[in-house]
Motif scaffolding. Structure first.
Motif, PDB file in Angstrom:
ATOM      1  N   ASP A 122       0.833  -1.199   0.000  1.00  0.00           N
ATOM      2  CA  ASP A 122       0.000   0.000   0.000  1.00  0.00           C
ATOM      3  C   ASP A 122       0.872   1.254   0.000  1.00  0.00           C
ATOM      4  N   SER A 123       0.221   2.403   0.005  1.00  0.00           N
ATOM      5  CA  SER A 123       0.932   3.673  -0.172  1.00  0.00           C
ATOM      6  C   SER A 123       1.827   4.026   1.007  1.00  0.00           C
ATOM      7  N   ARG A 124       1.636   3.365   2.146  1.00  0.00           N
ATOM      8  CA  ARG A 124       2.451   3.682   3.325  1.00  0.00           C
ATOM      9  C   ARG A 124       3.647   2.755   3.493  1.00  0.00           C
ATOM     10  N   THR A 125       3.717   1.717   2.687  1.00  0.00           N
ATOM     11  CA  THR A 125       4.763   0.706   2.864  1.00  0.00           C
ATOM     12  C   THR A 125       6.150   1.275   2.592  1.00  0.00           C
ATOM     13  N   LEU A 126       7.064   0.993   3.503  1.00  0.00           N
ATOM     14  CA  LEU A 126       8.473   1.335   3.323  1.00  0.00           C
ATOM     15  C   LEU A 126       9.256   0.043   3.127  1.00  0.00           C
ATOM     16  N   ILE A 127      10.260   0.094   2.282  1.00  0.00           N
ATOM     17  CA  ILE A 127      11.049  -1.104   2.002  1.00  0.00           C
ATOM     18  C   ILE A 127      12.523  -0.745   1.880  1.00  0.00           C
ATOM     19  N   GLY A 128      13.354  -1.637   2.361  1.00  0.00           N
ATOM     20  CA  GLY A 128      14.796  -1.515   2.200  1.00  0.00           C
ATOM     21  C   GLY A 128      15.355  -2.888   1.883  1.00  0.00           C
ATOM     22  N   ILE A 129      16.423  -2.948   1.124  1.00  0.00           N
ATOM     23  CA  ILE A 129      17.004  -4.226   0.709  1.00  0.00           C
ATOM     24  C   ILE A 129      18.487  -4.236   1.065  1.00  0.00           C
ATOM     25  N   ILE A 130      18.889  -5.267   1.797  1.00  0.00           N
ATOM     26  CA  ILE A 130      20.292  -5.470   2.158  1.00  0.00           C
ATOM     27  C   ILE A 130      20.673  -6.888   1.754  1.00  0.00           C
ATOM     28  N   THR A 131      21.801  -7.049   1.091  1.00  0.00           N
ATOM     29  CA  THR A 131      22.329  -8.379   0.802  1.00  0.00           C
ATOM     30  C   THR A 131      23.654  -8.540   1.541  1.00  0.00           C
ATOM     31  N   PHE A 132      24.078  -9.784   1.687  1.00  0.00           N
ATOM     32  CA  PHE A 132      25.320 -10.017   2.430  1.00  0.00           C
ATOM     33  C   PHE A 132      25.930 -11.354   2.042  1.00  0.00           C
ATOM     34  N   ASP A 133      27.237 -11.408   2.116  1.00  0.00           N
ATOM     35  CA  ASP A 133      27.996 -12.658   2.077  1.00  0.00           C
ATOM     36  C   ASP A 133      29.082 -12.501   3.133  1.00  0.00           C
ATOM     37  N   SER A 134      30.318 -12.239   2.735  1.00  0.00           N
ATOM     38  CA  SER A 134      31.358 -11.929   3.719  1.00  0.00           C
ATOM     39  C   SER A 134      31.391 -10.436   4.028  1.00  0.00           C
ATOM     40  N   THR A 135      30.617  -9.650   3.280  1.00  0.00           N
ATOM     41  CA  THR A 135      30.462  -8.216   3.514  1.00  0.00           C
ATOM     42  C   THR A 135      28.976  -7.873   3.440  1.00  0.00           C
ATOM     43  N   ILE A 136      28.631  -6.654   3.817  1.00  0.00           N
ATOM     44  CA  ILE A 136      27.235  -6.210   3.811  1.00  0.00           C
ATOM     45  C   ILE A 136      27.048  -5.194   2.693  1.00  0.00           C
ATOM     46  N   HIS A 137      25.959  -5.339   1.941  1.00  0.00           N
ATOM     47  CA  HIS A 137      25.723  -4.484   0.782  1.00  0.00           C
ATOM     48  C   HIS A 137      24.416  -3.705   0.973  1.00  0.00           C
ATOM     49  N   PHE A 138      24.529  -2.390   1.012  1.00  0.00           N
ATOM     50  CA  PHE A 138      23.367  -1.509   1.089  1.00  0.00           C
ATOM     51  C   PHE A 138      23.063  -0.980  -0.310  1.00  0.00           C
ATOM     52  N   TYR A 139      21.796  -0.596  -0.527  1.00  0.00           N
ATOM     53  CA  TYR A 139      21.393  -0.102  -1.847  1.00  0.00           C
ATOM     54  C   TYR A 139      20.652   1.221  -1.707  1.00  0.00           C
ATOM     55  N   ASN A 140      21.103   2.199  -2.490  1.00  0.00           N
ATOM     56  CA  ASN A 140      20.464   3.508  -2.527  1.00  0.00           C
ATOM     57  C   ASN A 140      19.268   3.433  -3.479  1.00  0.00           C
ATOM     58  N   LEU A 141      18.062   3.581  -2.933  1.00  0.00           N
ATOM     59  CA  LEU A 141      16.836   3.429  -3.717  1.00  0.00           C
ATOM     60  C   LEU A 141      16.178   4.770  -4.027  1.00  0.00           C
ATOM     61  N   ASN A 142      16.959   5.829  -4.032  1.00  0.00           N
ATOM     62  CA  ASN A 142      16.433   7.154  -4.347  1.00  0.00           C
ATOM     63  C   ASN A 142      15.736   7.140  -5.707  1.00  0.00           C
ATOM     64  N   ALA A 143      14.537   7.720  -5.750  1.00  0.00           N
ATOM     65  CA  ALA A 143      13.722   7.678  -6.969  1.00  0.00           C
ATOM     66  C   ALA A 143      14.347   8.444  -8.128  1.00  0.00           C
ATOM     67  N   ASN A 144      15.249   9.367  -7.844  1.00  0.00           N
ATOM     68  CA  ASN A 144      15.846  10.193  -8.895  1.00  0.00           C
ATOM     69  C   ASN A 144      17.043   9.529  -9.571  1.00  0.00           C
ATOM     70  N   LEU A 145      17.475   8.394  -9.050  1.00  0.00           N
ATOM     71  CA  LEU A 145      18.622   7.705  -9.639  1.00  0.00           C
ATOM     72  C   LEU A 145      18.178   6.846 -10.820  1.00  0.00           C
ATOM     73  N   LYS A 146      18.936   6.889 -11.903  1.00  0.00           N
ATOM     74  CA  LYS A 146      18.630   6.052 -13.058  1.00  0.00           C
ATOM     75  C   LYS A 146      19.090   4.618 -12.839  1.00  0.00           C
TER      76      LYS A 146
END
Length: 277
Positions: A45-69
């Motif tokens: 729904d319109s209020r849902t927030l989501i974040g995605i993190i992956t990991f193996d031997s390191t941790i990977h964050f992802y910038n989900l800014n709407a303005n990024l191509k």
């Protein structure tokens, strides 16, 4: 890790989450020729927030800014000092950033297709996700296909091996070798039902202060499991759910995993209610 990629787990996760994006709702609508009132298919729904993190031997964050191509990935390799590489745009509104989210979900399987890393810093990744969620609380969904072996909250990789003898003393010893072996096996089973330590119980006590619950999708690909006796207290004591797929493979568990993931992503959850005076 390599287990999550080669088993098909990552593909199922990405495809399932992508179906719940609001922009894909019309694509999913069933044929309503013979049914004037088909049941609506759930989406975020319109209020849902989501974040995605992956990991193996390191941790990977992802910038989900709407303005990024193109989605930006940031890697944190220092597992002793976990930090957020950017203060915002890791956790974003689905409605506003669904294009960025979809691009990432489409690219993750191919991005990690050739990953050969077997080590898992799952414990450190949980703490990283806690940093993301602690201001607002919410549900943390953890997918685990390899035992936490490096970083924080590691467990004994060989604990469930049949070659490891129980540390419990057999007080019913006899001269019969077969009887002794059977008793040792029973003692070993009892030992494996107890946590290796209380680290995950203590972590659950910490994250519940921030109104965070953990759902665990345990998908071990090997015969030796994930030492769930040690990890499960995190799920139980935070009010989460455990979904278990022993010796995970996509042929056997594809539909089951997809349905249960859809359920946990769309089920309404009550957190804390406080009534003002």
């Amino acid at each position: 890790t390599i287990n999550a990629v080669t088993s098909g787990l990552l593909d199922i996760i990405c495809n399932t989450v992508k179906k719940l994006l609001p922009k894909n709702a019309e694509i999913q609508q069933p044929d309503n020729i013979n049914n004037n009132n088909p049941p609506p298919l759930k989406t975020f729904d319109s209020r849902t927030l989501i974040g995605i993190i992956t990991f193996d031997s390191t941790i990977h964050f992802y910038n989900l800014n709407a303005n990024l191509k193109q989605t930006q990935m940031m890697v944190v390799s220092d597992l002793n000092e976990i930090f957020l590489p950017i203060p915002e745009d890791i956790l974003v509104n689905v409605q506003d950033c669904q294009n960025s989210i979809e691009i990432l979900l489409d690219s993750l399987p191919s991005m990690w297709r050739n990953n050969q890393v077997m080590s898992s810093c799952a414990g450190s990744a949980i703490k990283a996700a806690t940093l993301v969620l602690k201001k607002i609380g919410g549900k943390m969904i953890l997918f685990l296909s390899s035992i936490p072996s490096i970083g924080d909250l590691t467990v004994n990789v060989n604990r469930e091996s049949k070659n490891v003898k129980s540390k419990y003393k057999n007080i019913y010893g006899s001269n019969n070798t077969q009887e002794n072996n059977m008793m040792d096996a029973k003692l070993r089973e009892v030992e494996l039902l107890n946590p290796l330590n209380n680290s995950y119980t203590e972590l659950a006590q910490q994250i519940t202060q921030f109104q965070i619950a953990v759902d665990l999708f345990a998908c071990p690909t090997q015969l030796i499991g994930l030492d769930l006796a040690t990890i499960y207290p995190l799920v139980k004591n935070s009010g989460g759910s455990l979904y278990y797929y022993p010796q995970f493979n996509i042929q056997q568990y594809n539909d089951k995993l997809r349905e249960e993931l859809l359920y946990t992503l769309t089920t309404e959850t009550a957190w804390e209610f406080s009534k003002g005076e």
